[in-house]
Design a protein around this motif. Sequence first.
Motif, short mmCIF file in Angstrom:
data_model
loop_
_atom_site.label_atom_id
_atom_site.label_comp_id
_atom_site.label_asym_id
_atom_site.label_seq_id
_atom_site.Cartn_x
_atom_site.Cartn_y
_atom_site.Cartn_z
N THR A 100 -13.42 -8.05 14.47
CA THR A 100 -13.94 -6.67 14.12
C THR A 100 -14.96 -7.82 12.86
O THR A 100 -14.43 -8.42 12.54
N THR A 101 -16.10 -7.01 12.80
CA THR A 101 -17.06 -7.76 11.72
C THR A 101 -17.10 -6.28 10.80
O THR A 101 -16.98 -5.04 11.72
N GLY A 102 -17.59 -6.40 10.24
CA GLY A 102 -18.02 -5.17 8.84
C GLY A 102 -16.56 -4.26 8.31
O GLY A 102 -16.96 -3.23 7.29
N GLY A 103 -15.20 -5.51 8.44
CA GLY A 103 -14.24 -4.17 7.80
C GLY A 103 -14.27 -5.21 6.70
O GLY A 103 -13.82 -6.06 5.82
N GLN A 104 -13.48 -4.94 5.33
CA GLN A 104 -12.98 -5.55 3.78
C GLN A 104 -12.37 -4.46 4.12
O GLN A 104 -11.93 -2.78 3.30
N VAL A 105 -10.88 -5.20 3.22
CA VAL A 105 -10.47 -4.41 2.93
C VAL A 105 -9.23 -4.43 1.12
O VAL A 105 -9.22 -5.57 1.35
N ALA A 106 -9.53 -3.53 0.42
CA ALA A 106 -8.85 -3.68 -1.35
C ALA A 106 -7.45 -3.34 -1.18
O ALA A 106 -7.32 -1.62 -0.72
#
Length: 193
Positions: A100-106
Motif C-alpha cells: 500500500t501507499t499513502g499510509g504512515q504509522v506513528a
Amino acid sequence: MNGGRSAAPGRIRIIGGSLRNSRLNVPQLPGLRPTAERVRETLFNWLAPVMDGARCLDLCAGTGALGIEALSRGAAGVQFVERDARAAQVLRDNLVRLKTTGGQVAVSDAGQFLQGAPQLQDLVFLDPPFALELWSVLAQQLEQGGWLAAQAWIYVESPRAEVPVLPANWQLHREGHAGEVRFALYRRSLPLS
C-alpha cells in the motif's frame, strides 16, 4: 467484544476496494478489539461517496483495519496512530506486505499526537480502547486543535450503552449496533461564533 462475524484468531479480512479479501495479521494483545467485518462493511457503504481522495486519521489504530480499508477504497492517505509499539509494527508490516501507499504509522499516545502540528483531515476514525473512556477528550482535541476539515466526517465506536459527549457541532449522520458495540458516523459543521 466484537459485533458481527468474528475473524479467525490472528487474521482479519479487508472487505472492499483494491485490497478486497486481503488478510491482515492481528497481534494477540490485551484490549485489542478489531472492528467487526459487518460494522466495517456498513460504515464504508455510508462513506462510499466521500472516500475517493480523502485524507484520513486512524486514531488509536490498533490493527489499522479501518484505515487500511479506507486506503483500499481510494483514500489519498491515512495517518495511523497507535501507542503500542508491537501493534504498530504489525500494522507497518501489513502495509508493506500489501504494497500500500499513502499510509504512515506513528507510535504515539493519541492525546499526545493531537498536541502536535495539525494536519487537516476529511475523515477521522475515533475508536479508542473502551476501558480508557477517551472519546470526549480526544474529540475536543480534534475539534479545537485544527485537525478537522470544515465538513469532516468522524466515525465513533463505543459500548452500546454509552453515547459519548462530543462537540455540539458534530451532527449524527447514521448509527448502528452490533452486539455490545455502538457505531456512529458524525458530520462536522462549522462551530457558531
